[in-house]
Every structure is written in C-alpha cells, then in structure tokens.
Design a protein around this motif. Structure first.
Motif, PDB file in Angstrom:
ATOM      1  N   LEU A  29       6.728  25.492 128.401  1.00  0.00           N
ATOM      2  CA  LEU A  29       5.387  25.206 127.912  1.00  0.00           C
ATOM      3  C   LEU A  29       4.679  26.539 127.759  1.00  0.00           C
ATOM      4  O   LEU A  29       4.487  27.268 128.732  1.00  0.00           O
ATOM      5  CB  LEU A  29       4.635  24.314 128.904  1.00  0.00           C
ATOM      6  CG  LEU A  29       5.262  22.942 129.179  1.00  0.00           C
ATOM      7  CD1 LEU A  29       4.535  22.254 130.333  1.00  0.00           C
ATOM      8  CD2 LEU A  29       5.227  22.075 127.926  1.00  0.00           C
ATOM      9  N   VAL A  30       4.315  26.866 126.535  1.00  0.00           N
ATOM     10  CA  VAL A  30       3.745  28.176 126.243  1.00  0.00           C
ATOM     11  C   VAL A  30       2.303  28.016 125.768  1.00  0.00           C
ATOM     12  O   VAL A  30       2.015  27.205 124.888  1.00  0.00           O
ATOM     13  CB  VAL A  30       4.572  28.907 125.172  1.00  0.00           C
ATOM     14  CG1 VAL A  30       3.944  30.255 124.842  1.00  0.00           C
ATOM     15  CG2 VAL A  30       6.011  29.089 125.642  1.00  0.00           C
ATOM     16  N   GLY A  31       1.410  28.794 126.353  1.00  0.00           N
ATOM     17  CA  GLY A  31       0.016  28.725 125.944  1.00  0.00           C
ATOM     18  C   GLY A  31      -0.828  29.717 126.705  1.00  0.00           C
ATOM     19  O   GLY A  31      -0.392  30.304 127.701  1.00  0.00           O
ATOM     20  N   VAL A  87       1.248  24.833 123.824  1.00  0.00           N
ATOM     21  CA  VAL A  87       0.095  24.049 124.276  1.00  0.00           C
ATOM     22  C   VAL A  87      -1.138  24.625 123.601  1.00  0.00           C
ATOM     23  O   VAL A  87      -1.464  25.806 123.776  1.00  0.00           O
ATOM     24  CB  VAL A  87      -0.048  24.097 125.805  1.00  0.00           C
ATOM     25  CG1 VAL A  87      -1.232  23.261 126.260  1.00  0.00           C
ATOM     26  CG2 VAL A  87       1.240  23.597 126.470  1.00  0.00           C
ATOM     27  N   SER A  88      -1.815  23.802 122.839  1.00  0.00           N
ATOM     28  CA  SER A  88      -2.942  24.245 122.020  1.00  0.00           C
ATOM     29  C   SER A  88      -4.087  24.822 122.844  1.00  0.00           C
ATOM     30  O   SER A  88      -4.471  24.266 123.875  1.00  0.00           O
ATOM     31  CB  SER A  88      -3.466  23.066 121.188  1.00  0.00           C
ATOM     32  OG  SER A  88      -4.708  23.367 120.599  1.00  0.00           O
ATOM     33  N   LYS A  89      -4.614  25.938 122.366  1.00  0.00           N
ATOM     34  CA  LYS A  89      -5.779  26.528 123.018  1.00  0.00           C
ATOM     35  C   LYS A  89      -7.014  25.661 122.810  1.00  0.00           C
ATOM     36  O   LYS A  89      -7.871  25.533 123.690  1.00  0.00           O
ATOM     37  CB  LYS A  89      -6.039  27.929 122.468  1.00  0.00           C
ATOM     38  CG  LYS A  89      -7.251  28.614 123.080  1.00  0.00           C
ATOM     39  CD  LYS A  89      -7.488  29.987 122.474  1.00  0.00           C
ATOM     40  CE  LYS A  89      -8.725  30.649 123.076  1.00  0.00           C
ATOM     41  NZ  LYS A  89      -8.976  31.983 122.482  1.00  0.00           N
ATOM     42  N   LEU A 123      -4.155  17.896 126.732  1.00  0.00           N
ATOM     43  CA  LEU A 123      -4.666  16.562 126.426  1.00  0.00           C
ATOM     44  C   LEU A 123      -5.200  16.536 125.000  1.00  0.00           C
ATOM     45  O   LEU A 123      -5.974  17.404 124.598  1.00  0.00           O
ATOM     46  CB  LEU A 123      -5.780  16.189 127.402  1.00  0.00           C
ATOM     47  CG  LEU A 123      -5.396  16.096 128.885  1.00  0.00           C
ATOM     48  CD1 LEU A 123      -6.643  15.864 129.735  1.00  0.00           C
ATOM     49  CD2 LEU A 123      -4.384  14.980 129.107  1.00  0.00           C
ATOM     50  N   ASP A 124      -4.806  15.528 124.232  1.00  0.00           N
ATOM     51  CA  ASP A 124      -5.308  15.408 122.867  1.00  0.00           C
ATOM     52  C   ASP A 124      -6.751  14.926 122.839  1.00  0.00           C
ATOM     53  O   ASP A 124      -7.522  15.272 121.943  1.00  0.00           O
ATOM     54  CB  ASP A 124      -4.428  14.444 122.066  1.00  0.00           C
ATOM     55  CG  ASP A 124      -3.119  15.089 121.644  1.00  0.00           C
ATOM     56  OD1 ASP A 124      -2.866  16.235 122.078  1.00  0.00           O
ATOM     57  OD2 ASP A 124      -2.345  14.452 120.912  1.00  0.00           O
ATOM     58  N   GLY A 182       5.954  23.382 114.704  1.00  0.00           N
ATOM     59  CA  GLY A 182       4.859  24.092 114.069  1.00  0.00           C
ATOM     60  C   GLY A 182       4.252  23.345 112.906  1.00  0.00           C
ATOM     61  O   GLY A 182       3.401  23.866 112.187  1.00  0.00           O
ATOM     62  N   ARG A 183       4.678  22.080 112.708  1.00  0.00           N
ATOM     63  CA  ARG A 183       4.090  21.283 111.642  1.00  0.00           C
ATOM     64  C   ARG A 183       2.785  20.663 112.124  1.00  0.00           C
ATOM     65  O   ARG A 183       2.540  20.537 113.321  1.00  0.00           O
ATOM     66  CB  ARG A 183       5.056  20.167 111.211  1.00  0.00           C
ATOM     67  CG  ARG A 183       6.277  20.676 110.490  1.00  0.00           C
ATOM     68  CD  ARG A 183       7.048  19.518 109.896  1.00  0.00           C
ATOM     69  NE  ARG A 183       7.626  18.674 110.926  1.00  0.00           N
ATOM     70  CZ  ARG A 183       8.817  18.895 111.463  1.00  0.00           C
ATOM     71  NH1 ARG A 183       9.532  19.927 111.083  1.00  0.00           N
ATOM     72  NH2 ARG A 183       9.297  18.096 112.388  1.00  0.00           N
ATOM     73  N   SER A 184       1.944  20.266 111.180  1.00  0.00           N
ATOM     74  CA  SER A 184       0.707  19.589 111.563  1.00  0.00           C
ATOM     75  C   SER A 184       1.079  18.277 112.217  1.00  0.00           C
ATOM     76  O   SER A 184       1.945  17.545 111.742  1.00  0.00           O
ATOM     77  CB  SER A 184      -0.158  19.329 110.330  1.00  0.00           C
ATOM     78  OG  SER A 184       0.554  18.552 109.382  1.00  0.00           O
TER      79      SER A 184
END
Length: 517
Positions: free
Chosen positions: A147-149, A278-280, A285-286, A400-402
């Motif tokens: 898990l990268v972020g 993991v999104s900044k 959590l979405d 890396g896709r939407s």
C-alpha cells in the motif's frame, strides 16, 4: 514424524522432553536429579535410545498447516472432527496470535467503517488468502501487496485492519503486524513465524540504516517472501523448506523505486509485488462512514476496534478449511480453482488489462476465491458491499485507470441537478412561499430551492430523496466530502438536516448545493 520414549511403562511426550527435561529426569531418577554431568546426560540419552514403542505424531515446526490440522501462532490447534491426529507444537508461541474480544464485536466495529468501502473490503479478503495457498495449483508465488501513499492517508490503519484477521497487540502501533525495522538475518524466521498467515510489515522507511542497506533489505525480502523456501544455514536450526504466506507492506514510495539495482532486478521486484496506491485526496476510504465526522475519526475508531478484537476471523476461516479439506479435499481444490478461473475471465475481458502481469492477475483471483469463502462463512457480510465490484474497483485503481464507482461518486451532483431539471417548476422557490406548509404537502413536494451565501441549494424531503436514489447514502457521503452538502454534526452525525421553519415545522431534508446560479 514418529517419536516416542518409554521407561518402566512411563510415557513422555515431546513437550516434556524438549520443554521440561528436569521434570522428566525427576520422574526417571527421583527428586534432585539434574542433567549437568556427562554421566547423567548419557543416562538420559540411553533411556531415549532404548525406547522400543512409539506413539505417532506430527511435529509442528512452525504455525500453519500440519498434517490435516492447522496450528495457530499461539499454539492452538484446529483439527478435523473425530480425528485423533496428535500434533506437537515445537515452535516458540507468540501471544499476538491469541484471541482477543469476540468475533461479533469485530464484525460490528469493522463493519461500521468497511461497509461499501472497496479498498478495505479487498484487503480483508486478501488477509484470508494465505490459508488457501496449500490448495492452490503449484507454481504460484507467495502473494505480496504494498500500500503506497503519502503520510496521513490511512494506509497503516488499513494494514492493521487486515492484520487483525489473524493477530493483534493493543500495545503496538502496528497491531498484529510488524515493522520493516529489521535485519537481513531476521527475514526467514519472520517468514516462518507467519506461515499460512498474513505478514504485515509497516513503514518501509524504517528499513536499513541508510539507502544502500534499505535497498538490500527490500530486494532480499521481496524475493525471499515470494518463494516458499528459506535460506539454508551452516549453523543453527533447520528452517522449513515449504513456507506459504502472504505479505502486506506499507510505504511512501513503491518498493521497486527504492531498490538500487539493474532494470532486470527492478523488473523482477515489480512483478512479484502488487502496488496499490492510496489516494491523497480521499485516503483509504472512498466516503466518510455514517456516524463519523470525518475519515480521521473513522480511522481512529477502527484502530481501537482492532486493538480490542482480533484473531477470530482467521481462526474460524482456518477451522472451516480444515473441515472442508477433511471432508473432500479434491472438492475444495476444485472450488478454489473454479473461483480463481471465473474472476480471471472477468479480468481478461476487462478493457486495457492486456499488459497486466499474469502474476498480478493471479493475486486478484486468489483474493476473490478467499473472499468468496470468507463471505460464505459469515466473515465478510453481504452488507459490506459486493466483492466482485470492489475487486474490480481496486484493480482499476492499481492499474492507474479512473475508478468506476457507478453513479455514486463524481456524478452525484449531476444526478441531483438532473433530478431538479426534470421536476422543473414543481420544485418550489422558498422566496415565493407565503408561509410554512403542512407536513403532508411538504412530503409530497419534489423539493425546495433557496439561496444562501450566494449559492443556490435544493432541499429534498428525506423520504422522497431515498425513494428516488437507492444509493442515497453513498451519494450524500460523496457530496459531503466535496463540500456540496449541508449535514448535521454532533456525536451521531446525520446526512440530513431539520427542515427550515420557513418551509415546514416538521420533517428532515437532504440539503445539496447546486452552485452560484
């Protein structure tokens, strides 16, 4: 492995011989006997050598599968019903694998945060994979995910959640996991101690004393954990040659970027490690779960729940596997292979996946197979969300896709605007009202428009909104995260607010900001 010893019709187990040899000698030679002098030691060895009758047993040199049974890290054993298989636990037991709390409390606490959150659901399903590896076709590497972020994205909390399936420690920041702060020599023992279970390693920036040492450790760990073997040593205990496990790592940068080596080596590391970013912006959590003010509060509560309740899911999952394998192992293998093949077929027909490594796809198929069984056995409840949909969501995120999340994410505002356009003049402008309306008339209206602080908002009666949008909760969570919804705070936050008194004295509404027009 068979073993045994007998003297004067006295039986001794291997536990007695290895762990409590003084007690054994006392039984043999009377009080006060020791094993200090050569003569005493030789006499003790002679008693063992002369034994002629043996009792059959399997010796568990590490946790995990042993014969038809599964041995947990705290020494607890799950054996098939009506089976008298004798298991001798010959490894050092670790208290972090002992049960804490209850399964019900774990499901309740985790469920409050995980429900309808793709990444947490997938990581929980992944935690069950290592126990399945024994029944998966040969030739597949031990799975590894990182898990990268950036800091504060919740990746460590997510890893602690996954680790709680098998272990926990209320006094550790990593819960049931470990850290990357270790030496090369510790890798094999660490791998063996998590055989057939999940090994979570947190914060790769703690690895090594400098960049070169960090790179060496990461490179060695990636290759060693991927294979089932362990390095042979000239001295010391013999390590197992067949260790299956799964790794979950957290890092600020992908491990392949930290390895200082040739392109060939870097490519080999990448092919063995599934990297999930993991999104900044949203973290792990979405959406913000109900009853929490923000994602940080949800993550903090999740950690508390994982510190109070852990190890039950893995314990139950392995025990069910033990029974299924004892009943019909070939059938179990076919079920697992069928599940993997079914999800692989979905990936192959998914647009843009032709260049994805087959090893990476295989990891996702194993997660699907493990998650399906865990769901069947009540460990990943249906109300937590669709497993297939969540896996495809995370797969797209990895590629890396939407991310396609249906109509609940970025399109939420457009859906509300479309609703307002469709109902046109039926949506009442509050400034034209002569006074509050009755609750019956309020409930029958499609909504109300008003302007606050230069922004236009639509207020939709709660019952009407929920009837119109079946995924209303996810929609409002997304709108709230984007700052486009007015919600109610407090100890128990709500997605609705009380109806303004100028509209009606009763009821609640969903308040959505449409813009400045």
């Amino acid at each position: 492995m068979n073993y045994g010893t007998a003297s004067r019709s006295t039986w001794f187990s291997l536990e007695e011989l290895l762990v409590n040899e003084k007690a054994v000698l006392a039984k043999l030679s009377g009080p006060g006997s020791t094993l200090l002098m050569t003569k005493s030691k030789n006499r003790f060895k002679k008693l063992i050598e002369d034994a002629s009758d043996y009792r059959p047993a399997n010796v568990a040199e590490h946790p995990g599968w042993c014969g038809k049974s599964f041995v947990f890290g705290d020494g607890t054993i799950a054996s098939p019903k009506n089976h008298d298989e004798k298991i001798i636990v010959a490894f050092e037991m670790n208290p972090k694998f002992a049960l804490a709390g209850t399964l019900e409390a774990w499901l309740t606490g985790v469920g409050r945060v995980v429900a309808n959150q793709p990444l947490p659901l997938v990581m929980l399903a992944y935690a069950f994979v290592p126990a399945l590896l024994r029944f998966i076709p040969a030739g597949i590497f031990n799975p590894q995910i990182e898990l990268v972020g950036e800091p504060e994205t919740g990746k460590s909390t997510l890893a602690v959640l996954a680790a709680s399936v098998w272990a926990g420690d209320p006094d550790s920041d990593t819960g049931g996991g470990e850290t990357w702060n270790r030496t090369l020599g510790s890798l094999d023992p660490l791998k063996v101690s998590h055989s057939d279970m999940l090994l979570m390693l947190d914060e790769v920036n703690m690895a090594g004393g400098n960049a070169r040492e960090q790179a060496d450790l990461i490179r060695s760990a990636t290759f060693r954990f991927a294979s089932t073997g362990t390095r042979g040593r000239l001295a010391g205990p013999v390590m197992s040659s067949d260790v299956r496990m799964a790794l979950l790592s957290t890092s600020n940068e992908a491990l392949s970027q930290l390895v200082k080596a040739s392109k060939t080596v870097v490519g080999a590391v990448s092919s063995r490690m599934v990297t999930i970013n993991v999104s900044k912006a949203s973290g792990f959590l979405d959406t913000v779960p109900d009853h929490y003010e923000d994602a940080s509060e949800a993550a903090a509560e999740l950690r508390k729940d994982c510190a109070r309740n852990y190890a039950h899911p893995g314990r139950i999952f392995a025990a069910r596997l033990v029974e299924a394998a004892a009943e019909d192992e070939d059938k179990l293998r076919r079920q697992i292979a069928k599940g993997m093949a079914a999800f692989l077929e979905q990936l192959r027909h998914r647009r843009g996946t032709d260049g994805t490594s087959e090893r990476v796809k295989t990891v996702f198929t194993m997660i699907f197979a493990a998650g399906t069984l865990a769901r069947r056995w009540g460990l990943l409840p249906e109300e937590w969300g669709g497993l297939t949909k969540s896996l495809l969501n995370v797969f797209d995120r990895m590629e890396g896709r939407s991310v396609t999340t249906g109509d609940t994410a970025s399109s939420a505002l457009e859906r509300v605007k479309k609703y307002a356009r469709e109902h046109g003049a039926a949506i009442v402008r509050v400034k034209t009202m002569s006074g509050p309306v009755s609750f019956k008339k309020f409930s029958g209206s499609p909504g109300y428009l008003l302007r606050r602080d230069g922004k236009m908002a639509v207020l939709i009666p709660s019952d009407r909104f929920q009837l119109e949008f079946v995924d209303h909760k996810a929609m409002m969570q997304e709108l709230r995260r984007l700052g486009l919804a007015k919600t109610e705070g407090g100890k128990k936050p709500k997605l609705t607010v009380k109806t303004p008194s100028a509209i009606c004295a009763e009821g609640r509404v969903y308040w959505i900001l449409l813009g400045t027009d």
